[in-house]
Design a protein around this motif. Sequence first.
Motif, PDB file in Angstrom:
ATOM      1  N   VAL A  64      18.671  -5.740  -0.362  1.00 57.63           N
ATOM      2  CA  VAL A  64      20.172  -5.251  -0.397  1.00 57.63           C
ATOM      3  C   VAL A  64      20.518  -4.348   0.254  1.00 57.63           C
ATOM      4  N   VAL A  65      19.647  -3.236   0.893  1.00 58.34           N
ATOM      5  CA  VAL A  65      19.908  -2.310   1.677  1.00 58.34           C
ATOM      6  C   VAL A  65      19.852  -2.893   2.877  1.00 58.34           C
ATOM      7  N   LEU A  93      21.034  -5.741   3.627  1.00 56.24           N
ATOM      8  CA  LEU A  93      22.319  -6.776   3.666  1.00 56.24           C
ATOM      9  C   LEU A  93      23.481  -5.660   3.732  1.00 56.24           C
ATOM     10  N   THR A  94      23.456  -4.398   2.999  1.00 56.12           N
ATOM     11  CA  THR A  94      24.575  -3.538   3.195  1.00 56.12           C
ATOM     12  C   THR A  94      24.813  -3.130   4.801  1.00 56.12           C
ATOM     13  N   THR A 132      25.861  -5.893   6.825  1.00 52.59           N
ATOM     14  CA  THR A 132      27.201  -6.321   6.557  1.00 52.59           C
ATOM     15  C   THR A 132      28.165  -5.146   7.193  1.00 52.59           C
ATOM     16  N   SER A 133      28.081  -4.064   6.858  1.00 52.94           N
ATOM     17  CA  SER A 133      28.984  -2.918   7.397  1.00 52.94           C
ATOM     18  C   SER A 133      29.002  -3.125   9.197  1.00 52.94           C
ATOM     19  N   GLY A 151      30.983  -5.967   9.771  1.00 48.22           N
ATOM     20  CA  GLY A 151      32.655  -5.850   9.747  1.00 48.22           C
ATOM     21  C   GLY A 151      33.136  -4.812  10.721  1.00 48.22           C
ATOM     22  N   VAL A 191      23.962 -12.335   7.491  1.00 52.11           N
ATOM     23  CA  VAL A 191      24.364 -11.744   6.041  1.00 52.11           C
ATOM     24  C   VAL A 191      24.304 -12.742   4.997  1.00 52.11           C
ATOM     25  N   MET A 223      21.814 -13.156   1.865  1.00 57.49           N
ATOM     26  CA  MET A 223      22.331 -13.080   0.410  1.00 57.49           C
ATOM     27  C   MET A 223      21.518 -14.111  -0.299  1.00 57.49           C
ATOM     28  N   ILE A 247      18.344 -12.902  -1.577  1.00 59.68           N
ATOM     29  CA  ILE A 247      18.375 -12.085  -2.773  1.00 59.68           C
ATOM     30  C   ILE A 247      18.755 -12.910  -4.017  1.00 59.68           C
ATOM     31  N   VAL A 291      26.266  -8.898  -5.954  1.00 59.55           N
ATOM     32  CA  VAL A 291      25.819  -8.947  -4.673  1.00 59.55           C
ATOM     33  C   VAL A 291      26.949  -9.470  -3.687  1.00 59.55           C
ATOM     34  N   LEU A 331      29.404  -6.608  -3.447  1.00 56.19           N
ATOM     35  CA  LEU A 331      28.962  -5.696  -2.459  1.00 56.19           C
ATOM     36  C   LEU A 331      29.108  -6.062  -1.161  1.00 56.19           C
ATOM     37  N   THR A 332      29.003  -7.257  -0.401  1.00 61.55           N
ATOM     38  CA  THR A 332      29.169  -7.698   0.576  1.00 61.55           C
ATOM     39  C   THR A 332      30.728  -7.636   1.128  1.00 61.55           C
ATOM     40  N   THR A 350      31.623  -3.953   1.165  1.00 66.58           N
ATOM     41  CA  THR A 350      31.000  -3.319   2.423  1.00 66.58           C
ATOM     42  C   THR A 350      31.435  -3.826   3.896  1.00 66.58           C
ATOM     43  N   SER A 351      31.966  -5.148   3.729  1.00 63.43           N
ATOM     44  CA  SER A 351      32.492  -5.449   5.117  1.00 63.43           C
ATOM     45  C   SER A 351      33.742  -5.053   5.209  1.00 63.43           C
ATOM     46  N   ALA A 352      34.635  -4.588   4.251  1.00 63.86           N
ATOM     47  CA  ALA A 352      35.912  -4.035   4.299  1.00 63.86           C
ATOM     48  C   ALA A 352      35.726  -2.393   4.610  1.00 63.86           C
ATOM     49  N   GLY A 371      33.256  -1.204   6.407  1.00 62.60           N
ATOM     50  CA  GLY A 371      33.026  -1.501   7.826  1.00 62.60           C
ATOM     51  C   GLY A 371      34.219  -1.495   8.752  1.00 62.60           C
ATOM     52  N   ALA A 372      35.031  -2.426   8.528  1.00 61.58           N
ATOM     53  CA  ALA A 372      36.236  -2.711   9.419  1.00 61.58           C
ATOM     54  C   ALA A 372      36.969  -1.648   9.355  1.00 61.58           C
ATOM     55  N   MET A 403      25.633  -0.658  -5.194  1.00 67.15           N
ATOM     56  CA  MET A 403      24.043  -0.784  -4.934  1.00 67.15           C
ATOM     57  C   MET A 403      23.189  -0.339  -6.011  1.00 67.15           C
ATOM     58  N   ILE A 422      23.028  -2.768  -8.764  1.00 71.33           N
ATOM     59  CA  ILE A 422      22.117  -4.069  -8.438  1.00 71.33           C
ATOM     60  C   ILE A 422      20.752  -3.670  -8.724  1.00 71.33           C
TER      61      ILE A 422
END
Lengths: 206, 206
Positions: free
Chosen positions: A135-136, A138-139, A142-143, A146, A189, A193, A196, B135, B138-139, B142-144, B146-147, B193, B196
């Motif tokens: 999960v870490v 993934l974060t 994903t960041s 993004g 990503v 997922m 997980i 999850v 979270l994805t 996180t993507s939002a 990050g962007a 997180m 989860i």
Amino acid sequence: MKSGDSTTIDVPHHEASGGGGASKGKGAILTVPARQEKGGMRRGMAIIDVVLRIGAIMAALAAAAIMGTSDQNLPFFTQFFQFEASYDDMPSFQFFLIAMSLVAGYLVLSVPFSIVSIVRPHASGIRLLLLILDVVALTLATSAAGAATAIVYLAHNGNSSSNWLAICNQFGDFCKTVSSAVVASFVTVVTVMFMILLSALALRKH
Amino acid sequence: MKSGDSTTIDVPHHEASGGGGASKGKGAILTVPARQEKGGMRRGMAIIDVVLRIGAIMAALAAAAIMGTSDQNLPFFTQFFQFEASYDDMPSFQFFLIAMSLVAGYLVLSVPFSIVSIVRPHASGIRLLLLILDVVALTLATSAAGAATAIVYLAHNGNSSSNWLAICNQFGDFCKTVSSAVVASFVTVVTVMFMILLSALALRKH
């Protein structure tokens, strides 16, 4: 195989005093597959997990490598500076490279633990640890994906309100390379997922 | 309470033929607290999950609301257009608003399921469902985040290689508002997180 055999010996023990030779054999046939099936399903999940993990490693390495080698020099230059585009110029792309390298490194280190859970499909501690670290990862992935997507979009389209012009007209090859890296990161990503999801299914008590 | 009582009845059943009244009572005393303790721990986790979920809802709603109300008009304007900054101008900020609204909506809908798992702490199906959907949420969050972070960083610092100038000198209030929204989104990410992590711990078979 070993744990399955020890079950075959255990189960008829309780019925040994009552039943004859025929029912003893029947009891062994009826009970053993249920236990083996459960262990076998978990073992199958663990094998799929290793395969997914290797896929994610390749995608993360590809994303990092493509981003790391992305630079383009334009064929003309002025007296003062040469026109060059590289991932170094954008903090988001630097973060992308670092994050994807970290994720790839973590995934490589996690493969032995995943293999251990093939050998011992009932060890839920390892699976829990892998799930949390996944999960870490993934974060992080994903960041990075993004942030890089936001910049790539800006490089392609520009933004009129803030007067940020599209640079992909000049640096077409650079933009293509970076876009490929972003696509590879999204593959990572999605794969993580699924890993997980698989870990959660394996953790669920039956 | 109900499931605990049904266990008290179940356990002495097997020993009823052999043991007397005293051993029957002892068996009940020994088994019930262990079972209740396990259920109690899970119930405690489920309560913490609901609390975290409400916190995540507030953070996600705050992120969406702050971003949605971020606009700034400059006090001067030309003949042709007024200088205005709004989240509408940036596709990344639009994505941020949509994604955080979706996450907040999902989290609101997930609260009843989380409450069900307080009442029935041994229902692992609900917990598994929540973990998988968490999850996905979270994805998305996180993507939002990050962007939006990539664009906010660019608005603050600009980028000399691509000639993108910092716009926060002109639109200081807009930048502050958007930065707050990004911080709220990271609070959401960290809270989800932890949710989860908690779900995974609750799923782990004992």
